[in-house]
Design a protein around this motif. Structure first.
Motif, short mmCIF file in Angstrom:
data_model
loop_
_atom_site.label_atom_id
_atom_site.label_comp_id
_atom_site.label_asym_id
_atom_site.label_seq_id
_atom_site.Cartn_x
_atom_site.Cartn_y
_atom_site.Cartn_z
N ILE A 190 0.83 -1.20 0.00
CA ILE A 190 0.00 0.00 0.00
C ILE A 190 0.87 1.25 0.00
O ILE A 190 0.65 2.17 -0.79
CB ILE A 190 -0.96 0.00 1.21
CG1 ILE A 190 -1.98 -1.12 1.06
CG2 ILE A 190 -1.65 1.36 1.35
CD1 ILE A 190 -2.76 -1.42 2.32
N LEU A 191 1.89 1.28 0.86
CA LEU A 191 2.70 2.49 0.96
C LEU A 191 3.63 2.69 -0.23
O LEU A 191 3.85 3.80 -0.68
CB LEU A 191 3.49 2.48 2.26
CG LEU A 191 2.65 2.68 3.52
CD1 LEU A 191 3.50 2.50 4.78
CD2 LEU A 191 2.00 4.06 3.53
N ASN A 219 3.37 1.00 -3.43
CA ASN A 219 2.72 0.97 -4.75
C ASN A 219 1.38 1.68 -4.80
O ASN A 219 0.83 1.91 -5.88
CB ASN A 219 2.54 -0.48 -5.20
CG ASN A 219 3.85 -1.23 -5.25
OD1 ASN A 219 4.88 -0.64 -5.54
ND2 ASN A 219 3.82 -2.51 -4.95
N GLY A 220 0.82 1.99 -3.65
CA GLY A 220 -0.45 2.71 -3.62
C GLY A 220 -1.65 1.79 -3.70
O GLY A 220 -1.53 0.60 -3.95
N LEU A 221 -2.79 2.41 -3.47
CA LEU A 221 -4.05 1.66 -3.40
C LEU A 221 -4.68 1.53 -4.78
O LEU A 221 -5.24 0.48 -5.13
CB LEU A 221 -4.99 2.44 -2.49
CG LEU A 221 -5.98 1.68 -1.64
CD1 LEU A 221 -5.26 0.63 -0.82
CD2 LEU A 221 -6.72 2.65 -0.74
N ILE A 255 0.30 9.79 -2.08
CA ILE A 255 1.04 8.69 -1.44
C ILE A 255 0.14 7.48 -1.24
O ILE A 255 0.51 6.36 -1.56
CB ILE A 255 1.64 9.15 -0.09
CG1 ILE A 255 2.73 10.20 -0.34
CG2 ILE A 255 2.21 7.97 0.68
CD1 ILE A 255 3.17 10.94 0.90
N LEU A 256 -1.06 7.70 -0.73
CA LEU A 256 -1.93 6.57 -0.43
C LEU A 256 -2.51 5.93 -1.68
O LEU A 256 -2.67 4.71 -1.74
CB LEU A 256 -3.04 6.99 0.53
CG LEU A 256 -2.56 7.28 1.96
CD1 LEU A 256 -3.69 7.84 2.80
CD2 LEU A 256 -1.99 6.02 2.62
N LEU A 257 -2.84 6.72 -2.67
CA LEU A 257 -3.45 6.14 -3.88
C LEU A 257 -2.40 5.64 -4.88
O LEU A 257 -2.57 4.58 -5.47
CB LEU A 257 -4.39 7.15 -4.54
CG LEU A 257 -5.69 7.47 -3.79
CD1 LEU A 257 -6.58 8.38 -4.60
CD2 LEU A 257 -6.45 6.19 -3.42
N ASN A 258 -1.33 6.39 -5.07
CA ASN A 258 -0.33 6.01 -6.09
C ASN A 258 0.93 5.39 -5.53
O ASN A 258 1.73 4.83 -6.29
CB ASN A 258 0.03 7.22 -6.95
CG ASN A 258 -1.18 7.82 -7.61
OD1 ASN A 258 -2.13 7.12 -7.94
ND2 ASN A 258 -1.18 9.14 -7.78
N GLY A 259 1.14 5.52 -4.24
CA GLY A 259 2.32 4.92 -3.63
C GLY A 259 3.54 5.81 -3.71
O GLY A 259 3.55 6.82 -4.40
#
Lengths: 193, 193
Positions: A186-187, A189-191, B186-190
């Motif tokens: 998650i951190l 590569n992201g969600l 950061i959270l969506l794309n990493g």
DNA sequence: CCTACCGATCGGTAGG
DNA sequence: CCTACCGATCGGTAGG
């Protein structure tokens, strides 16, 4: 019969204190509460510890010392910056899984430290954050990481791990390895796909 | 002269209490401390509040009610799951920026709630988490999000925002908009490229 | 390691 | 909204 040396008893007091402080907070835990868990009158514990404050100090500095040692270890590794960040993240999760109560206390109750100890703890934390931030800066400069604001990235990472201790126990339907891998995915590569 | 109705004074007590609880913890804050900030004897505050516990309850449920209302708002939107998650995240950051002290108290001092109130708060939190988790599940099922463990993703997201209140103030060298955008990136794309 | 106890401080009430 | 005060509990010490 297990040997009950002074050192062992002190260690037991520190461990029970970490659990209680995590659960009820430093200010919300009385020495009588602690005595109850340890199996001793409150007054008797003063043969093993100096004061309630000293218990808090021991727990907080144990955690900050460990963090700083882990950072030094990772820094001297030969690896890409991405790998170093990942490695440091894994160590964060590990310490959380191994010594969650102590980490929790260092995160939440450090504010009850006083005088020199409060100053020293804040400095230790700042030095750790600086070291971690440098790693992120280098990773960005090397083109390995997205060019995000370093402070935002740092605190997002550090906070993202803090829930583990409140939520995880073996038998949660997910192994420690999977947990670790999911957080890193998650951190890093992201969600979103 | 500003009007000093009963309601206003109560509101002032709640606001000062949130700041003090955040700073020193619920158990570490005395009614005399609070009176000092409000500019009133401890005893006088009992004309505006029922008890110290009731202050904590008001703060905690204000926050949980707000979270639940925001979730409902986002859910009825017509948007992709990724957009819904992003929108909810933005609201988290906003509430943190607007009412950081209250959010902090609801996050850290809810454990000092007692009886019915403790039960009700835990249920409200669980219901919010369930709703958020469902959003993530739907996003994964729709192929919009990476197939990570939903609980891990949920708590990583919720925790990742918590540091904002401790760190951010206008003039930090980063605007609220940039802050928000960085966290979402950061959270969506990493972090890794 | 316990009993007995200290001064200080706590949340809260009575009465005005 | 204040003064005066309550019983309870706090961290810690003395003495054994």
């Amino acid at each position: 019969m297990a040997k009950r040396g002074k050192v062992n008893q002190r260690q037991r007091i520190l461990e029970e204190a970490a659990k209680l402080f995590k659960e009820k907070g430093f200010a919300g835990t009385s020495m009588r509460d602690l005595g109850g868990e340890v199996g001793m009158e409150a007054a008797s514990m003063y043969n093993h510890i100096k004061s309630k404050d000293e218990i808090l100090e021991s727990i907080c500095f144990y955690v900050s010392d460990t963090y700083i040692a882990q950072l030094a270890e990772v820094k001297q590794t030969e690896a890409s910056y991405t790998e170093k960040v990942e490695s440091l993240l894994r160590r964060h999760v590990h310490l959380m899984l191994e010594d969650g109560a102590a980490v929790s206390v260092a995160n939440n109750d450090w504010k009850y430290l006083t005088g020199d100890k409060l100053t020293a703890f804040k400095e230790a934390r700042k030095s750790y954050e600086q070291g971690f931030a440098t790693l992120l800066e280098q990773g960005i400069a090397a083109g390995e990481l997205h060019p995000v604001n370093v402070s935002v990235a740092l605190f997002t990472i550090l906070s993202a791990v803090r829930w583990v201790e409140l939520w995880y126990y073996p038998g949660r339907g997910i192994s420690a390895e999977e947990l670790e891998q999911n957080i890193i995915t998650i951190l890093l590569n992201g969600l979103a796909k």
